[in-house]
Design a protein around this motif. Structure first.
Motif, PDB file in Angstrom:
ATOM      1  N   MET A   1       0.792  -1.415  -0.115  1.00  0.00           N
ATOM      2  CA  MET A   1       0.100  -0.100   0.055  1.00  0.00           C
ATOM      3  C   MET A   1       0.985   1.181  -0.074  1.00  0.00           C
ATOM      4  SD  MET A   1      -3.249   0.194  -0.276  1.00  0.00           S
ATOM      5  CE  MET A   1      -4.209   1.572  -0.389  1.00  0.00           C
ATOM      6  N   ALA A   2       0.538   2.103  -1.077  1.00  0.00           N
ATOM      7  CA  ALA A   2       1.530   3.328  -0.992  1.00  0.00           C
ATOM      8  C   ALA A   2       1.242   4.114   0.152  1.00  0.00           C
ATOM      9  CB  ALA A   2       1.123   3.993  -2.307  1.00  0.00           C
ATOM     10  N   PHE A   3       2.154   4.712   0.751  1.00  0.00           N
ATOM     11  CA  PHE A   3       1.987   5.514   2.046  1.00  0.00           C
ATOM     12  C   PHE A   3       2.224   7.081   1.690  1.00  0.00           C
ATOM     13  CE2 PHE A   3       4.198   1.542   3.993  1.00  0.00           C
ATOM     14  CZ  PHE A   3       3.023   1.156   4.344  1.00  0.00           C
ATOM     15  N   GLY A   4       2.658   7.527   0.597  1.00  0.00           N
ATOM     16  CA  GLY A   4       2.366   9.019   0.455  1.00  0.00           C
ATOM     17  C   GLY A   4       3.345   9.596  -0.530  1.00  0.00           C
ATOM     18  N   VAL A   5       3.284  10.857  -0.645  1.00  0.00           N
ATOM     19  CA  VAL A   5       4.144  11.606  -1.650  1.00  0.00           C
ATOM     20  C   VAL A   5       5.541  11.168  -1.553  1.00  0.00           C
ATOM     21  CG1 VAL A   5       4.585  13.689  -2.826  1.00  0.00           C
ATOM     22  CG2 VAL A   5       2.361  13.227  -1.859  1.00  0.00           C
ATOM     23  N   LEU A   8       6.499   8.000  -3.148  1.00  0.00           N
ATOM     24  CA  LEU A   8       6.329   8.056  -4.602  1.00  0.00           C
ATOM     25  C   LEU A   8       7.688   8.640  -4.880  1.00  0.00           C
ATOM     26  CD1 LEU A   8       4.765   7.562  -6.916  1.00  0.00           C
ATOM     27  CD2 LEU A   8       3.856  10.011  -6.816  1.00  0.00           C
ATOM     28  N   GLU A  45       5.509   2.663 -37.867  1.00  0.00           N
ATOM     29  CA  GLU A  45       5.589   2.962 -36.227  1.00  0.00           C
ATOM     30  C   GLU A  45       6.634   2.250 -35.717  1.00  0.00           C
ATOM     31  OE1 GLU A  45       0.877   2.803 -35.598  1.00  0.00           O
ATOM     32  OE2 GLU A  45       2.074   1.452 -34.611  1.00  0.00           O
ATOM     33  N   ILE A  48       8.329  -1.658 -30.313  1.00  0.00           N
ATOM     34  CA  ILE A  48       8.337  -1.603 -29.201  1.00  0.00           C
ATOM     35  C   ILE A  48       9.824  -1.405 -28.480  1.00  0.00           C
ATOM     36  CG2 ILE A  48       7.687  -2.810 -26.813  1.00  0.00           C
ATOM     37  CD1 ILE A  48       5.136  -3.324 -27.915  1.00  0.00           C
ATOM     38  N   GLN A  51      11.441   1.624 -29.171  1.00  0.00           N
ATOM     39  CA  GLN A  51      11.082   2.618 -28.241  1.00  0.00           C
ATOM     40  C   GLN A  51      11.638   2.541 -26.844  1.00  0.00           C
ATOM     41  OE1 GLN A  51       9.725   5.234 -30.102  1.00  0.00           O
ATOM     42  NE2 GLN A  51       8.068   5.404 -28.686  1.00  0.00           N
ATOM     43  N   ILE A  52      11.747   1.341 -26.354  1.00  0.00           N
ATOM     44  CA  ILE A  52      12.537   1.020 -24.911  1.00  0.00           C
ATOM     45  C   ILE A  52      13.880   1.577 -24.847  1.00  0.00           C
ATOM     46  CG2 ILE A  52      12.782  -0.798 -23.137  1.00  0.00           C
ATOM     47  CD1 ILE A  52      10.300  -2.060 -23.742  1.00  0.00           C
TER      48      ILE A  52
ATOM     49  N   SER B 238      -3.456  11.067   0.564  1.00  0.00           N
ATOM     50  CA  SER B 238      -2.277  11.054  -0.155  1.00  0.00           C
ATOM     51  C   SER B 238      -2.008   9.611  -0.761  1.00  0.00           C
ATOM     52  CB  SER B 238      -0.831  11.222   0.686  1.00  0.00           C
ATOM     53  OG  SER B 238      -0.954  10.413   1.944  1.00  0.00           O
ATOM     54  N   SER B 239      -2.609   8.387  -0.189  1.00  0.00           N
ATOM     55  CA  SER B 239      -2.328   7.334  -0.834  1.00  0.00           C
ATOM     56  C   SER B 239      -3.271   7.350  -2.210  1.00  0.00           C
ATOM     57  CB  SER B 239      -2.980   6.073   0.047  1.00  0.00           C
ATOM     58  OG  SER B 239      -3.074   4.934  -0.320  1.00  0.00           O
ATOM     59  N   VAL B 242      -1.510   9.195  -4.549  1.00  0.00           N
ATOM     60  CA  VAL B 242      -0.222   8.467  -5.402  1.00  0.00           C
ATOM     61  C   VAL B 242      -0.714   7.373  -6.269  1.00  0.00           C
ATOM     62  CG1 VAL B 242       1.364   6.681  -4.557  1.00  0.00           C
ATOM     63  CG2 VAL B 242       1.431   9.165  -3.405  1.00  0.00           C
ATOM     64  N   TRP B 243      -1.746   6.530  -5.924  1.00  0.00           N
ATOM     65  CA  TRP B 243      -2.051   5.467  -6.766  1.00  0.00           C
ATOM     66  C   TRP B 243      -2.672   6.183  -8.345  1.00  0.00           C
ATOM     67  CZ3 TRP B 243      -0.641   0.937  -6.812  1.00  0.00           C
ATOM     68  CH2 TRP B 243      -0.219   0.218  -5.625  1.00  0.00           C
ATOM     69  N   VAL B 245      -1.542   8.903  -9.540  1.00  0.00           N
ATOM     70  CA  VAL B 245      -0.296   9.376 -10.109  1.00  0.00           C
ATOM     71  C   VAL B 245       0.289   8.154 -10.877  1.00  0.00           C
ATOM     72  CG1 VAL B 245       1.998  10.344  -9.990  1.00  0.00           C
ATOM     73  CG2 VAL B 245       0.060  11.674  -8.986  1.00  0.00           C
ATOM     74  N   TYR B 256       3.587   5.789 -24.643  1.00  0.00           N
ATOM     75  CA  TYR B 256       4.833   6.158 -25.306  1.00  0.00           C
ATOM     76  C   TYR B 256       5.441   4.937 -26.127  1.00  0.00           C
ATOM     77  CZ  TYR B 256       9.858   7.578 -25.756  1.00  0.00           C
ATOM     78  OH  TYR B 256      11.102   7.547 -26.258  1.00  0.00           O
ATOM     79  N   VAL B 257       5.626   3.928 -25.142  1.00  0.00           N
ATOM     80  CA  VAL B 257       6.269   2.659 -25.611  1.00  0.00           C
ATOM     81  C   VAL B 257       5.602   2.267 -26.964  1.00  0.00           C
ATOM     82  CG1 VAL B 257       6.793   0.221 -25.271  1.00  0.00           C
ATOM     83  CG2 VAL B 257       7.377   2.114 -23.624  1.00  0.00           C
ATOM     84  N   THR B 258       4.218   2.329 -26.902  1.00  0.00           N
ATOM     85  CA  THR B 258       3.638   1.451 -28.266  1.00  0.00           C
ATOM     86  C   THR B 258       3.429   2.575 -29.139  1.00  0.00           C
ATOM     87  OG1 THR B 258       1.728   1.932 -26.986  1.00  0.00           O
ATOM     88  CG2 THR B 258       2.606  -0.172 -26.755  1.00  0.00           C
ATOM     89  N   ALA B 259       3.737   3.756 -28.905  1.00  0.00           N
ATOM     90  CA  ALA B 259       3.869   4.639 -30.121  1.00  0.00           C
ATOM     91  C   ALA B 259       2.450   4.797 -30.731  1.00  0.00           C
ATOM     92  CB  ALA B 259       4.997   4.539 -31.118  1.00  0.00           C
ATOM     93  N   VAL B 330      -1.254  -2.970 -37.418  1.00  0.00           N
ATOM     94  CA  VAL B 330      -0.678  -2.974 -36.053  1.00  0.00           C
ATOM     95  C   VAL B 330      -1.199  -2.120 -35.185  1.00  0.00           C
ATOM     96  CG1 VAL B 330       1.548  -2.928 -35.089  1.00  0.00           C
ATOM     97  CG2 VAL B 330       1.200  -3.932 -37.371  1.00  0.00           C
ATOM     98  N   GLY B 331      -1.438  -0.718 -35.585  1.00  0.00           N
ATOM     99  CA  GLY B 331      -1.938   0.404 -34.652  1.00  0.00           C
ATOM    100  C   GLY B 331      -3.249   0.098 -34.066  1.00  0.00           C
ATOM    101  N   ARG B 334      -2.782  -2.604 -31.482  1.00  0.00           N
ATOM    102  CA  ARG B 334      -2.312  -2.010 -30.117  1.00  0.00           C
ATOM    103  C   ARG B 334      -3.265  -1.047 -29.379  1.00  0.00           C
ATOM    104  NH1 ARG B 334       3.681   0.311 -32.203  1.00  0.00           N
ATOM    105  NH2 ARG B 334       4.801  -1.787 -32.533  1.00  0.00           N
ATOM    106  N   TRP B 352      -8.633  -2.520  -5.163  1.00  0.00           N
ATOM    107  CA  TRP B 352      -7.378  -2.554  -4.243  1.00  0.00           C
ATOM    108  C   TRP B 352      -7.500  -1.493  -3.347  1.00  0.00           C
ATOM    109  CZ3 TRP B 352      -3.286  -5.095  -3.238  1.00  0.00           C
ATOM    110  CH2 TRP B 352      -1.955  -4.328  -2.550  1.00  0.00           C
ATOM    111  N   LEU B 353      -8.209  -0.382  -3.790  1.00  0.00           N
ATOM    112  CA  LEU B 353      -8.353   0.698  -2.874  1.00  0.00           C
ATOM    113  C   LEU B 353      -9.396   0.929  -1.931  1.00  0.00           C
ATOM    114  CD1 LEU B 353      -7.540   3.590  -5.611  1.00  0.00           C
ATOM    115  CD2 LEU B 353      -6.426   3.190  -3.591  1.00  0.00           C
ATOM    116  N   HIS B 356      -9.586  -2.726   1.843  1.00  0.00           N
ATOM    117  CA  HIS B 356      -9.329  -2.676   3.248  1.00  0.00           C
ATOM    118  C   HIS B 356     -10.071  -1.927   4.414  1.00  0.00           C
ATOM    119  CE1 HIS B 356      -7.683   0.933   1.346  1.00  0.00           C
ATOM    120  NE2 HIS B 356      -7.618   1.665   2.417  1.00  0.00           N
TER     121      HIS B 356
END
Lengths: 82, 359
Positions: A1-5, A8, A45, A48, A51-52, B238-239, B242-243, B245, B256-259, B330-331, B334, B352-353, B356
Motif C-alpha cells: 500500500m502506498a504511503f504518501g508522496v 512516490l 511505427e 516496442i 522505443q524502450i 495521499s495514498s 499516489v495511486w 499518479v 509512449y512505448v507502443t507509439a 498494427v496500430g 495496439r 485494491w483501494l 481494506h
C-alpha cells in the motif's frame, strides 16, 4: 500500500537509478538491436523494442548528473530522520 | 502621478520662483515641482492650461513603467527633463521629491477619490494579468477552465452514464475547430469537476468507513477500537493521490512505448482515471449498509459499468476521428490492447483501494 508522496518520490528515484546503472559496454551493447537508430524507416511505427531502447538511452543521458544530488539528498534524509 | 497633477489643478498654482528642491518643504507639494524643473533649466514657466489635457489620461501604465525611476533622489533627476513627454512630467517630478506627499485630506475630494480608485483598479487588473501570465507557464489555466465548464444537467447525465452505460448509443464527441466542445454542451466529453468531487468524497467516505469499523489489534480486546483518527484521513488522501499518479504514469508510459497516435491529453487521462472513484463511493456506501455481500455485489456491478463506459468512451478518443480503419493494422491491434488494458485496470484499482475499508 502506498504511503504518501515521499514514498512516490523515493520509488521514482530508485527506478531512475536502476535505469541509469545499466552498463553500456558490458550489458547494453550485447542486447540485440541496441545500436539501431539508423534502422528505423520514416513514417512507420517504431517497434516496442526500439522505443524502450530510446527511452533507456535518453534517461541515461538526461538523468545521469541530476541523480547524484538527488541521491545525496535522500541519503542524508534517511540518515537524519531514519 | 495623477494625484499630484490633480492637486495642482484643484489647489491652484503657487508662484514660481526658483524654490529649493529639498524634499522637506511641505508647502510645495502640489504644484511647483512641475514648474521648478522648468525654472532650473531656465525655460519659461508653462501656463495653467498646459497640464490640463493630461489630467484625465490614464497614466497608470506609465506609472507602472516609471516605477523604477521614482526612487531616485533629486540629484539624479537632471536627466529626466530631457527625455520625458508632456504627460509624464508630473509623475517623475513627484517621484523626485519623496518628501512632498499629499496629505490625507486630498482623498476627500470626490474627483481625487475617483481617480485614485480608477488607478487602483487598473493596477489590480494589471497585477492579475501578470500573475496569470506567470502561472500559465506551469499549470495552463485556460485548459483547466475547459474541464470545469459544466452544469447540473451534464453532471446528472454523466453520473447516470457512469452507473448505467448500456442504453447510451452515441459516444462520439463533437469538435469545434479542433478542440472538443465544452462539457456543458457535450455529454461525452471528459471533465474534471466530477473527478475532483469524487476524490474528495471518497476520502470522506473512507474516513466514515474507518470510523464505523471496529477492529481488534491485540489478542483479546476488552473494548473495541475505532480505526479512525484524523491522521488516517491525510494518509488516505495521499495514498489515493499516489495511486492515481502511478496509474496515469503507467498509462502514459504504455502510450509512449507502443507509439500510438492519439488525441488524448494528460488531463483527459486524469479525468478518465478518476471516474472510478464514483463507483468506489457507491460500493463503500453499500458495504456500510450490508457488510461484505453488499460491498462485493455493488463493486462487481460498478466495475462492469465502468469497464463498459471506459471502453466505449475511449474507443472514440484513442482512435482519433472516430473508429475509421487506419492504414496499418498494427496500430489498431495496439489500440485495442491499450483500451482493454485501461478498462481492465479500473476494477482492479477499485478493489485494491477499497477492500481494506470494508471488513
Amino acid at each position: 500500500m502506498a504511503f504518501g508522496v515521499y514514498s512516490l518520490l523515493e520509488a521514482a528515484v530508485l527506478c531512475l537509478n536502476a535505469v541509469c546503472v545499466l552498463n553500456e559496454e558490458r550489458f547494453l551493447s550485447k542486447l540485440p538491436g541496441w545500436g539501431g537508430s539508423h534502422v528505423q524507416g520514416f513514417g512507420e511505427e517504431p517497434g516496442i523494442k526500439t522505443q524502450i531502447f530510446h527511452f533507456i538511452r535518453s534517461v541515461k543521458t538526461v538523468m545521469k548528473y541530476p541523480l547524484i544530488p538527488l541521491n545525496i539528498c535522500i541519503i542524508l534524509f534517511k540518515l537524519i530522520f531514519g | 502621478m495623477t494625484i499630484a497633477r490633480l492637486g495642482q489643478q484643484v489647489r491652484g498654482r503657487k508662484p514660481a520662483g526658483g524654490e529649493s528642491r529639498g524634499p522637506g518643504d511641505g508647502t510645495t507639494m502640489y504644484d511647483p515641482q512641475y514648474q521648478q524643473q522648468y525654472d532650473i533649466y531656465g525655460q519659461p514657466v508653462p501656463q495653467q492650461g498646459g497640464p490640463q489635457p493630461q489630467l484625465f489620461e490614464d497614466t497608470s501604465g506609465q506609472a507602472y513603467n516609471n516605477y523604477g525611476n521614482q526612487g531616485y533622489g533629486g540629484g539624479v533627476d537632471y536627466g529626466y527633463p530631457n527625455t520625458r513627454q508632456g504627460g509624464q512630467q508630473g509623475q517623475q517630478a513627484y517621484g523626485a521629491y519623496p518628501g512632498n506627499m499629499p496629505g490625507p485630506q486630498i482623498f476627500q475630494d470626490p474627483m481625487v477619490a475617483n481617480m485614485a480608485m480608477q488607478y487602483g483598479q487598473s493596477l489590480a487588473s494589471q497585477g492579475r494579468e501578470y500573475m496569470d501570465k506567470k502561472i500559465e507557464k506551469y499549470v495552463s489555466t485556460s485548459q483547466i477552465k475547459y474541464y470545469f465548464a459544466v452544469d447540473t444537467h451534464y453532471v446528472m447525465k454523466k453520473l447516470q452514464l457512469l452507473l448505467f452505460p448500456y442504453t447510451h448509443t452515441d459516444w462520439s464527441v463533437r469538435y469545434e475547430q479542433d478542440t472538443p466542445v465544452q462539457p456543458r454542451h457535450e455529454v461525452n466529453a471528459p471533465d474534471l469537476y466530477i473527478p475532483l468531487m469524487a476524490v474528495v468524497t471518497y476520502i470522506l467516505v473512507a474516513g466514515l468507513c474507518l470510523g464505523l469499523q471496529k477492529s481488534c489489534v491485540t489478542g483479546d480486546c476488552p473494548e473495541l477500537l475505532h480505526r479512525f483518527s484524523p491522521d488516517v484521513l491525510g494518509m488516505q488522501a495521499s495514498s489515493a493521490l499516489v495511486w492515481l499518479v502511478l496509474e496515469i504514469f503507467i498509462i502514459l508510459a504504455t502510450l509512449y512505448v507502443t507509439a500510438i497516435q492519439t488525441h488524448i491529453k494528460t488531463l483527459d487521462l486524469l479525468a478518465f482515471s478518476s471516474y472510478k472513484y464514483v463507483g468506489m463511493i457507491v460500493s463503500l456506501l453499500a458495504g456500510l449498509v450490508m457488510d461484505s455481500l453488499g460491498y462485493y455485489g455493488v463493486l462487481a456491478y460498478c466495475s462492469l459499468s465502468l469497464v463498459v463506459f471506459m471502453f466505449r468512451t475511449l474507443r472514440w478518443q484513442v482512435q482519433g476521428s472516430g473508429g475509421t480503419m487506419e492504414a496499418y493494422s498494427v496500430g489498431n491491434k495496439r489500440r485495442l490492447y491499450l483500451l482493454l488494458f485501461m478498462s481492465g485496470l479500473q476494477p482492479l484499482m477499485m478493489w485494491w483501494l477499497t477492500h481494506h475499508l470494508v471488513a
